[in-house]
Write an enzyme that holds these catalytic residues in place. Structure first.
Site, PDB file in Angstrom:
ATOM      1  CD  GLU A 175      -2.088   2.149   1.368  1.00 11.63           C
ATOM      2  OE1 GLU A 175      -1.902   2.922   0.385  1.00 11.63           O
ATOM      3  OE2 GLU A 175      -2.159   2.540   2.519  1.00 11.63           O
TER       4      GLU A 175
ATOM      5  CB  CYS B  78      -1.719   6.970   1.374  1.00 18.19           C
ATOM      6  SG  CYS B  78      -2.962   6.056   2.263  1.00 18.19           S
TER       7      CYS B  78
HETATM    8  P1  NDP Z   1       9.113   4.487   4.024  1.00 15.72           P
HETATM    9  O1  NDP Z   1       8.522   3.821   2.880  1.00 15.72           O
HETATM   10  O2  NDP Z   1      10.571   4.735   4.050  1.00 15.72           O
HETATM   11  O3  NDP Z   1       8.763   3.686   5.378  1.00 15.72           O
HETATM   12  C1  NDP Z   1       7.606   2.906   5.602  1.00 15.72           C
HETATM   13  C2  NDP Z   1       7.929   1.786   6.575  1.00 15.72           C
HETATM   14  O4  NDP Z   1       8.927   0.936   6.020  1.00 15.72           O
HETATM   15  C3  NDP Z   1       8.501   2.273   7.900  1.00 15.72           C
HETATM   16  O5  NDP Z   1       8.076   1.416   8.935  1.00 15.72           O
HETATM   17  C4  NDP Z   1       9.990   2.128   7.668  1.00 15.72           C
HETATM   18  O6  NDP Z   1      10.712   2.053   8.861  1.00 15.72           O
HETATM   19  C5  NDP Z   1      10.038   0.833   6.912  1.00 15.72           C
HETATM   20  N1  NDP Z   1      11.266   0.635   6.128  1.00 15.72           N
HETATM   21  C6  NDP Z   1      12.144   1.554   5.661  1.00 15.72           C
HETATM   22  N2  NDP Z   1      13.121   0.969   4.945  1.00 15.72           N
HETATM   23  C7  NDP Z   1      12.856  -0.359   4.940  1.00 15.72           C
HETATM   24  C8  NDP Z   1      13.474  -1.499   4.347  1.00 15.72           C
HETATM   25  N3  NDP Z   1      14.571  -1.394   3.616  1.00 15.72           N
HETATM   26  N4  NDP Z   1      12.915  -2.710   4.536  1.00 15.72           N
HETATM   27  C9  NDP Z   1      11.785  -2.835   5.262  1.00 15.72           C
HETATM   28  N5  NDP Z   1      11.160  -1.803   5.859  1.00 15.72           N
HETATM   29  C10 NDP Z   1      11.672  -0.573   5.691  1.00 15.72           C
HETATM   30  O7  NDP Z   1       8.328   5.806   4.212  1.00 15.72           O
HETATM   31  P2  NDP Z   1       8.723   7.102   5.017  1.00 15.72           P
HETATM   32  O8  NDP Z   1       8.106   6.963   6.347  1.00 15.72           O
HETATM   33  O9  NDP Z   1      10.180   7.416   4.968  1.00 15.72           O
HETATM   34  O10 NDP Z   1       7.967   8.179   4.119  1.00 15.72           O
HETATM   35  C11 NDP Z   1       8.491   8.494   2.840  1.00 15.72           C
HETATM   36  C12 NDP Z   1       7.380   8.744   1.845  1.00 15.72           C
HETATM   37  O11 NDP Z   1       6.506   7.636   1.788  1.00 15.72           O
HETATM   38  C13 NDP Z   1       6.487   9.890   2.200  1.00 15.72           C
HETATM   39  O12 NDP Z   1       7.047  11.020   1.691  1.00 15.72           O
HETATM   40  C14 NDP Z   1       5.199   9.552   1.537  1.00 15.72           C
HETATM   41  O13 NDP Z   1       5.246  10.025   0.230  1.00 15.72           O
HETATM   42  C15 NDP Z   1       5.199   8.046   1.518  1.00 15.72           C
HETATM   43  N6  NDP Z   1       4.343   7.467   2.546  1.00 15.72           N
HETATM   44  C16 NDP Z   1       3.163   6.944   2.171  1.00 15.72           C
HETATM   45  C17 NDP Z   1       2.324   6.406   3.113  1.00 15.72           C
HETATM   46  C18 NDP Z   1       1.032   5.830   2.752  1.00 15.72           C
HETATM   47  O14 NDP Z   1       0.137   5.834   3.572  1.00 15.72           O
HETATM   48  N7  NDP Z   1       0.883   5.276   1.578  1.00 15.72           N
HETATM   49  C19 NDP Z   1       2.663   6.399   4.528  1.00 15.72           C
HETATM   50  C20 NDP Z   1       3.967   6.946   4.813  1.00 15.72           C
HETATM   51  C21 NDP Z   1       4.758   7.460   3.837  1.00 15.72           C
HETATM   52  P3  NDP Z   1      11.364   3.391   9.462  1.00 15.72           P
HETATM   53  O15 NDP Z   1      10.254   4.363   9.660  1.00 15.72           O
HETATM   54  O16 NDP Z   1      11.926   2.909  10.715  1.00 15.72           O
HETATM   55  O17 NDP Z   1      12.378   3.862   8.429  1.00 15.72           O
END
Ligand code: NDP
Length: 490
Positions: free
Chosen positions: A235, A269
């Site tokens: 998602e 999102c």
């Molecule tokens: P990420 O995609 O980086 O993070 C989402 C989750 O994945 C977090 O729990 C993160 O952990 C984890 N994660 C990060 N790197 C890895 C990896 N290599 N393997 C497995 N899990 C991992 O999103 P961000 O929070 O950095 O946000 C960045 C962008 O994502 C935003 O600018 C927005 O555009 C989008 N976003 C979209 C969302 C939605 O609802 N669709 C929600 C959040 C963000 P950790 O936080 O510890 O890095």
């Protein structure tokens, strides 16, 4: 051995909300091992027993609603009212998943068709085992619970890795679950940074990963999962469009548009990011929008930008939009870290980053279109395909536009309303990801179909799956199939 820790901060004040372990490879491995055992126990319970425990968990969450909303407020900075709304929605999903799991997944007989009329066929959806949930920070209860509740209701154990920005909420969700299910660690939370999530995704005992976050990270998670052929539901983000047709209720449309775009500081999102308004009502709609936006204040009506790094993206999009388009509200000065005031810009070229990339901030671009058809074409010209909105006075036309919108979900004459209907599946296409949480599809996402065909009696003279089959049996089969399927319909 010392355990490394990290702090979660209140993004509005910078204060430390809590300190949590950066769980190591060993710790993640141990959690998954415990989850494997718990999964066997949980799957062995009668569906009514699982349902009873999940409904109890729902009651525990409801009793802790205020405490949990306070924690969400502290870790994300969003107003307590918005945190409360998010948790209420999560509770209704948990309720639906618990009550409907057996109906959707339980064993049923299916028709065998004429050729298999000596068979009895049954279908059921069995648990996968351990499900790894990797969650975001923007809705730290509602979004992961869309996977957690449905995975648990389908009979799986869950290991949840919350975002490093909202670990306290993740830990509390699992602690409260243990009040309802003290026997086994059916739902555990592991804390840490991105690498902890990567460890979870890579563990071969995790049978499915439910990921919410950015498209870029989804690709990394998918690559890690590929090693063990672990399926994932992704998602990811969106660039959702909002279409205003000529006969729409413009006051209601402006009101919904503003909330869909600015609430939660645009960190949604399925938030509104692009607005397409048909020429005939453009001026009136923009007047309604401008009047309303003047009353919406960052820091009062919505909170700060939760993830500091996001401010750079928002700033870049605002700079780009204001250079190439016409400012209606706000501008580059609207970024007052950690807050961003509402920004509305019109006539931004469709190929600019502010129109193409996810902004995840309280900003919208607005464009005048010839008619609703052109609005639809522009709405659909996006690599993302998560959700969208149609406002129209003609219910039939609105439904037609909604169906033609290339997204997983569309709200008509309301905004984001599909998220509150537990029976509706939630998810997108294209860069917005694949797979579904919520609803019957969300339950099936965390289960494997098990098909069984049982021969009730041997069919004399029709044993087709035997080397003893002769030309007469084949002849009978051809006669039967010609009778059943051989007539053309013109
Ligand atoms: P990420 O995609 O980086 O993070 C989402 C989750 O994945 C977090 O729990 C993160 O952990 C984890 N994660 C990060 N790197 C890895 C990896 N290599 N393997 C497995 N899990 C991992 O999103 P961000 O929070 O950095 O946000 C960045 C962008 O994502 C935003 O600018 C927005 O555009 C989008 N976003 C979209 C969302 C939605 O609802 N669709 C929600 C959040 C963000 P950790 O936080 O510890 O890095």
């Amino acid at each position: 051995m010392t355990t490394l820790t990290f702090d979660s901060l209140n993004p509005a004040t910078g204060e430390v909300v809590g300190s949590h372990p950066k769980q190591s490879a060993d710790a993640v491995r141990e959690s998954v091992g415990r989850a494997e055992q718990a999964a066997t126990w949980w799957a062995g319970l009668a569906p009514a027993e699982r349902r009873r425990r999940l409904l109890d968990y729902k009651a525990v969450l409801t009793q802790h609603l205020k405490e949990l909303a306070g924690l969400v407020h502290d870790e994300t900075g969003k107003p307590v009212g918005d945190a409360t709304l998010e948790i209420v929605l999560a509770i209704t999903h948990l309720d639906w998943a618990a009550r409907n799991a057996d109906r959707v997944l339980g064993r049923r007989r299916v028709s065998t068709g004429m050729i298999g009329f000596n068979l009895a066929a049954t279908l059921e959806y069995l648990p996968l085992g351990v499900v790894g949930v990797i969650g975001p920070w923007n809705y730290p209860v509602f979004t992961p619970m869309g996977s957690i509740a449905y995975a648990l209701a389908a009979g799986n154990a869950v290991v949840f890795k919350p975002s490093e920005l909202t670990p306290g909420v993740g830990v509390r969700l699992a602690e409260l679950f243990a009040e309802s299910v003290p026997e086994q660690p059916v739902f555990q939370t592991v804390t840490g940074l991105g690498e902890t999530g990567a460890l979870l995704a890579k563990d071969p005992r995790v049978k499915k990963v439910a990921f919410t976050g950015s498209t870029a990270t989804a690709k990394r998670v998918m690559a890690a999962c590929a090693e063990n052929l672990t399926p994932i539901v992704a998602e990811c983000g969106g660039k959702d469009a909002f279409i205003v047709d000529a006969d729409a209720d413009l006051k209601a449309a402006a009101d919904a548009c503003l909330w869909g775009a600015m609430s939660n500081a645009g960190q949604t999102c399925v938030g509104v990011e692009r607005v397409y308004v048909v020429d005939a009502v453009y001026e009136t709609f923009m007047r309604e929008l401008s009047d309303r936006v003047a009353t919406v204040k960052a820091g009062e009506d919505y909170g700060p930008i939760t993830m500091p790094g996001q401010l750079d993206i928002i700033r870049r999009h605002i700079d780009d939009a204001t250079k190439s388009g016409k400012v209606v509200t706000g501008g580059p000065d609207s970024v007052r870290a950690p807050y961003v005031d509402p920004v509305i810009v019109e006539d931004v070229p469709e190929d600019s980053p502010a129109v193409r990339e996810e902004t995840f901030g309280p900003t919208i671009t607005v464009r005048r279109t010839r008619d609703a058809q052109q609005a639809l074409e522009l709405a659909n010209a996006s690599a993302y395909g998560l959700a969208g909105t149609v406002f129209s006075g003609n219910a039939r036309r609105a439904m037609e536009l909604a169906r033609l919108m290339r997204t997983g979900m569309t709200a008509v004459n309301s905004v984001i309303s599909f998220a509150g209907v537990p029976a509706l599946p939630f998810g997108g296409i294209g860069d917005s990801g694949f797979g579904r949480i919520h609803g019957a599809d969300g339950l099936r996402e965390f289960a494997r179909p098990k098909a069984i065909s049982r021969q009730r009696f041997a069919m004399p003279g029709m044993n087709l799956t035997s080397f003893s089959r002769g030309p007469k049996e084949l002849e009978r089969l051809i006669r039967l199939v010609t009778f059943l399927h051989g007539r053309r319909k013109r």
